[in-house]
Design an enzyme around this catalytic site. Structure first.
Site, PDB file in Angstrom:
ATOM      1  N   SER A   1       0.843  -1.189   0.000  1.00 26.73           N
ATOM      2  CA  SER A   1       0.000   0.000   0.000  1.00 26.73           C
ATOM      3  C   SER A   1       0.885   1.248   0.000  1.00 26.73           C
ATOM      4  O   SER A   1       1.679   1.433  -0.918  1.00 26.73           O
ATOM      5  CB  SER A   1      -0.957  -0.035   1.196  1.00 26.73           C
TER       6      SER A   1
ATOM      7  N   HIS B   1      -7.943  -5.177  -0.678  1.00 24.71           N
ATOM      8  CA  HIS B   1      -6.664  -4.528  -0.394  1.00 24.71           C
ATOM      9  C   HIS B   1      -5.719  -5.443   0.379  1.00 24.71           C
ATOM     10  O   HIS B   1      -4.518  -5.197   0.439  1.00 24.71           O
ATOM     11  CB  HIS B   1      -6.903  -3.231   0.375  1.00 24.71           C
TER      12      HIS B   1
END
Length: 694
Positions: A550, A665
Site C-alpha cells: 500500500s 486490499h
C-alpha cells in the site's frame, strides 16, 4: 550521503498504459492472465516453493491460533478460517468457555455455506450490533474482499437473516443504530451522494419498514471532503449523537445533535481527535494547542468534564505528554479507568489513570512485559449498567521472537491470568533481536530492528529482508510473525523492521515530518537504514531485499527507483505508483492530505520528483521486481502495479507480476490464497537474495 532524487521526466502527452485502468476489461484481464502465468511458471518451479507453501498453509490454518474476539454482551464473537472453512465461521462462546484449552463454539453464520447457497464469493466484512440485548446486527458481506459490501440485517438469536430488515446493495456504506427501528445510513443513494473519494457524502435517518428512498437527509458534507459519518453513543444517561465531517485524513468538524434537531459544532481545532466517555471528554491534539496561557503539545492526551466544556469552560487534566523518546500509541477505556499504551523507542509500556473518585484521579504504571509490543482491548460494555466486566480488559504481549500471550486483566491492579498462549511457530534457538539507529540525510536518527537467525554474523553475506511502511501515522511495532519466522528467519535470512518517518512511532511530529512536500524524507530514512545495514556488514546490495504494501508499496517503489544499486530484490505489494493519477483512482482522493494534490502545479513539483511511474528510466539498471495486487482491490487501484510492470517491461527491465482475482486490499480472500501469494513472494526473495537453508 543519499543523492538528490532523480529529476522527473516530462509527463508524456498520453499514458500508453492507461487501458490497464479498466479493471475488468478483457484486454486488461488478458494481460493479467499472461503475466500471472509467466510468474507462476518461474516461481512455482523454485525448489523452495512447495515447502514454503506447506509452511504457510500450516501457519495460517494452525489450530493453536489465538481466536481474536469481540465482546457482545454475554458472548465473545470470533471469525475463524481454516482449511475446512476457507471463508470462515462467525461463531460465539462465553468467557468461561474461552478460558478452556478447547472451547465449545456455537456457529452463528457459516460463510462458506452461505456463499455456496447463493453462488457468491462472500467475505465477511464486519457487523454493527445493537445493545444491550444484542439481538439485531447489520452484517456486511463483501464480494471477493473488496471494501464495498452489501449489508443485511441479521437476528443473532435465531441466527437467520431478517427477510424484511434493513438491507443495502453493494456500496461503501456506513451505518449506525439509533434504536431497534431506526438507523443513520450513508451509502450510494445515486448521483451526487458520494464524495470524490467514493465514500458517503450524505447521512440519512432511515426507519424500519420504509424504502431507502424515503429516508430523510440529516447531515451532508462537500464532495471534496472524504466522508460524512454518524456515531451514536448509547451510554445510559449520556446518550449522544455526533455527526462528523471528515475533511481529510487528519482534519474534521464534529457536530452534536440537539434535542430540537439542530446541530451544534464542537469548538475544537480541526486536527483534534476527541472521544466522549460518559460525563467526560478526552482530547488528543495533533498540533500544539494554545488555550489561554496554556500550551498542550501535539501528541498529548487531555480530559475534561464534557458538560463544562460544552458550556465554554476550558479546564483540562493532562493524562499524557510526549517526550523525545515517548509517544502515546493509543488508549483504552474501562468503566473507571483510562489505560495508556505508551511507546518508548518503539517498545510498549502501560500506564493507568483511575477515576473511581472523579475529584481525585490517580495515576500509576502497570507492570507488564518489556520490551515488546503490548495491545489492549477493553471488555467494558457502556450499555450494561451493572457489568461485571466493566473494568476488565485483554492484554496481548508479543515481540519479534516471542509468540503471543493473551491475558485477562482487571484495571486497578497488576493481577492478570493467562487466557491463551500460542506455542512457538518456529525454532528461535540462537536467534536474537537488536535495535540500531541510522542517520538520515537531514541528521535525524531512525530506529530499526534487526532479527538475526541462528549462527548469522556480520560478514555482508546474509540474505536480508527489510520491511517498512512510513505513512498515515501508522506505527510498526514489533510483532511475532510465524510467516517471517518459517519462511525467512528459519531458513537463514535476516529480518529488518524500519521505523521511518511518516509513521507514528514518535507521535504526530514523526508523521508530519514526512508528508506532502516532505514525503521524500520517508524514502531518505529507508535508504539510510539500507546504507547502515551495508556499513555494518549485516548485508550487502546483492543480498538485501525490501518489502512493503500500500503506502509501503509506494515506499519500496520510490526507493528502488532512486537507489537501485542498493537492492537485490523488491516485493511491491498493492502499491501506489502512479502519483500523477492516484487521486483519480478509487479512494485516492482521500489521501491528498498525505501526498498533496497533483493537479496543483506547486504540489506536482514535489510529487513528480518521487512518483515511481514517472521516474523509472530505460537506461538504468534495476533489480528484478515482484509486483503483487488484487483485481478486487477497490481502495488502491490495481492499475498502479499493472502500469508500472508494463512500463518497466516495455523499457526492457525484468519484472514479475502476480494479481490475485480476489482479496481486496489485503491481496487474498482466504488462507489458501494467502499461502499461495506468500509462497510466491518468498520463493522470489530466495531466488534473488541467496539460497535458503534446508
Amino acid at each position: 550521503m543519499t543523492p538528490t532524487p532523480t529529476q522527473a521526466q516530462p509527463e508524456p502527452a498520453q499514458d500508453s498504459f492507461a487501458w490497464l485502468e479498466e479493471v475488468s476489461s478483457e484486454p486488461a484481464l488478458a494481460w493479467v492472465r499472461e503475466r500471472n502465468a509467466a510468474s507462476l511458471l518461474v516461481l512455482q518451479a523454485r525448489p523452495e516453493y512447495a515447502g514454503l507453501h506447506q509452511d504457510f498453509v500450516e501457519v495460517l490454518n494452525a489450530k493453536d491460533r489465538i481466536p481474536r474476539i469481540e465482546r457482545l454482551g454475554p458472548w465473545l464473537m470470533n471469525l475463524w478460517q481454516d482449511e475446512h472453512h476457507k471463508r470462515g465461521l462467525w461463531r460465539r462462546t462465553s468467557l468461561e468457555e474461552y478460558r478452556k484449552a478447547e472451547p465449545q463454539w456455537e456457529t452463528v453464520l457459516d460463510l462458506d455455506a452461505l456463499g455456496a447457497a447463493e453462488q457468491e464469493n462472500w467475505v465477511f466484512a464486519g457487523a454493527s450490533h445493537l445493545g444491550p440485548d444484542y439481538r439485531r446486527c447489520l452484517i456486511s458481506l463483501s464480494r471477493g474482499g473488496a471494501d464495498a459490501s452489501v449489508v443485511r440485517e441479521f437476528d443473532l438469536h435465531s441466527k437467520t437473516f431478517i427477510a424484511d430488515g434493513f438491507t443495502l446493495p453493494e456500496a461503501k456504506s456506513l451505518l449506525s443504530w439509533i434504536d431497534a427501528d431506526h438507523v443513520f445510513v450513508g451509502t450510494d443513494f445515486g448521483p451526487g451522494s458520494v464524495t470524490d473519494s467514493g465514500y458517503p457524502r450524505l447521512i440519512k435517518r432511515w426507519a424500519r419498514g420504509t424504502p431507502l428512498a424515503s429516508a430523510k437527509t440529516v447531515f451532508e458534507v462537500e464532495a471534496q471532503d472524504v466522508l460524512a459519518w454518524a456515531s451514536v453513543d448509547h451510554t445510559p444517561g449520556f446518550e449522544r449523537c455526533t455527526f462528523v465531517r471528515a475533511i481529510d485524513f487528519y482534519n474534521q468538524e464534529s457536530f452534536l445533535l440537539q434535542a430540537d434537531g439542530s446541530l451544534a459544532q464542537l469548538e475544537l481545532p480541526r486536527d483534534m481527535q476527541h472521544c466522549f466517555w460518559g460525563p467526560r471528554l478526552l482530547l488528543q491534539p495533533r498540533s500544539d494547542w494554545e488555550v489561554g496561557e496554556q500550551t498542550f503539545p501535539a501528541g498529548s492526551l487531555l480530559i475534561t468534564d464534557a458538560a463544562n466544556f460544552l458550556q465554554g469552560q476550558r479546564q483540562f487534566l493532562r493524562l499524557f505528554e510526549p517526550t523525545a523518546s515517548r509517544s502515546l500509541a493509543g488508549y483504552t477505556l474501562t468503566r473507571q479507568h483510562v489505560l495508556l499504551n505508551v511507546s518508548e523507542h518503539v517498545a510498549s509500556r502501560l500506564e493507568e489513570w483511575c477515576f473511581a473518585d472523579p475529584l481525585r484521579p490517580t495515576h500509576r504504571d502497570i507492570q507488564a512485559p518489556f520490551p515488546g509490543a503490548l495491545s489492549v482491548s477493553s471488555l467494558y460494555d457502556n450499555e450494561i449498567p451493572k457489568d461485571e466486566l466493566a473494568d476488565s480488559y485483554l492484554l496481548n504481549y508479543a515481540d519479534l521472537l516471542t509468540p503471543d500471550t493473551l491475558f485477562l486483566c482487571r484495571a486497578g491492579s497488576d493481577e492478570r491470568s493467562v487466557l491463551k498462549a500460542r506455542q512457538a511457530q518456529f525454532d528461535s534457538a540462537g536467534m536474537r533481536t537488536e535495535q540500531f539507529f541510522a542517520i538520515s540525510t537531514d541528521g535525524s536518527r531512525v530506529p530499526y530492528f534487526v532479527v538475526w537467525p541462528a549462527g548469522a554474523r556480520a560478514d555482508g553475506r546474509n540474505p536480508t529482508l527489510m520491511y517498512g511502511y512510513g505513512g498515515f501515522e501508522s506505527s510498526l511495532q514489533p510483532w511475532y510473525s510465524a510467516g517471517f519466522g518459517r519462511a525467512w528467519l528459519g531458513r537463514g535470512g535476516v529480518l529488518v523492521l524500519a521505523n521511518i518517518r511518516g509513521g507514528g512511532e514518535y507521535g504526530p511530529g514523526w508523521h508530519q515530518a514526512a508528508v506532502k512536500a516532505h514525503k521524500q524524507r520517508s524514502f531518505d530514512d529507508f535508504i539510510a537504514v539500507a546504507e547502515d545495514l551495508i556499513a555494518r556488514q549485516i548485508s550487502s546490495p546483492q543480498h538485501l531485499g525490501i518489502m512493503g504494501g500500500s503506502n509501503g508499496g509506494l515506499l519500496v517503489g520510490a526507493t528502488f527507483v532512486q537507489r537501485p544499486e542498493l537492492f537485490g530484490a523488491v516485493v511491491c505489494q498493492v502499491p501506489l505508483l502512479d502519483m500523477r493519477r492516484y487521486h483519480r483512482l478509487l479512494a485516492g482522493a482521500s489521501w491528498m492530505a498525505e501526498y498533496g494534490d497533483p493537479d496543483q502545479p506547486e504540489d506536482w513539483a514535489f510529487i513528480s520528483r518521487y512518483s515511481p511511474y514517472h521516474n523509472v528510466k530505460p537506461e538504468r539498471t534495476y533489480p528484478k521486481v515482484l509486483f503483487t495486487t488484487s483485481s478486487r482491490d477497490d481502495r488502491v487501484h490495481p492499475a498502479h502495479a499493472r502500469k508500472m510492470a508494463a512500463l518497466m517491461q516495455s523499457q526492457g527491465h525484468e519484472v514479475l507480476y502476480y494479481e490475485n482475482t480476489e482479496g481486496g486490499h489485503g491481496g487474498a480472500a482466504d488462507n489458501q490464497q494467502r499461502a499461495t501469494l506468500q509462497a510466491l513472494e518468498y520463493s522470489y526473495l530466495w531466488q534473488q537474495l541467496g539460497h535458503a537453508q534446508p
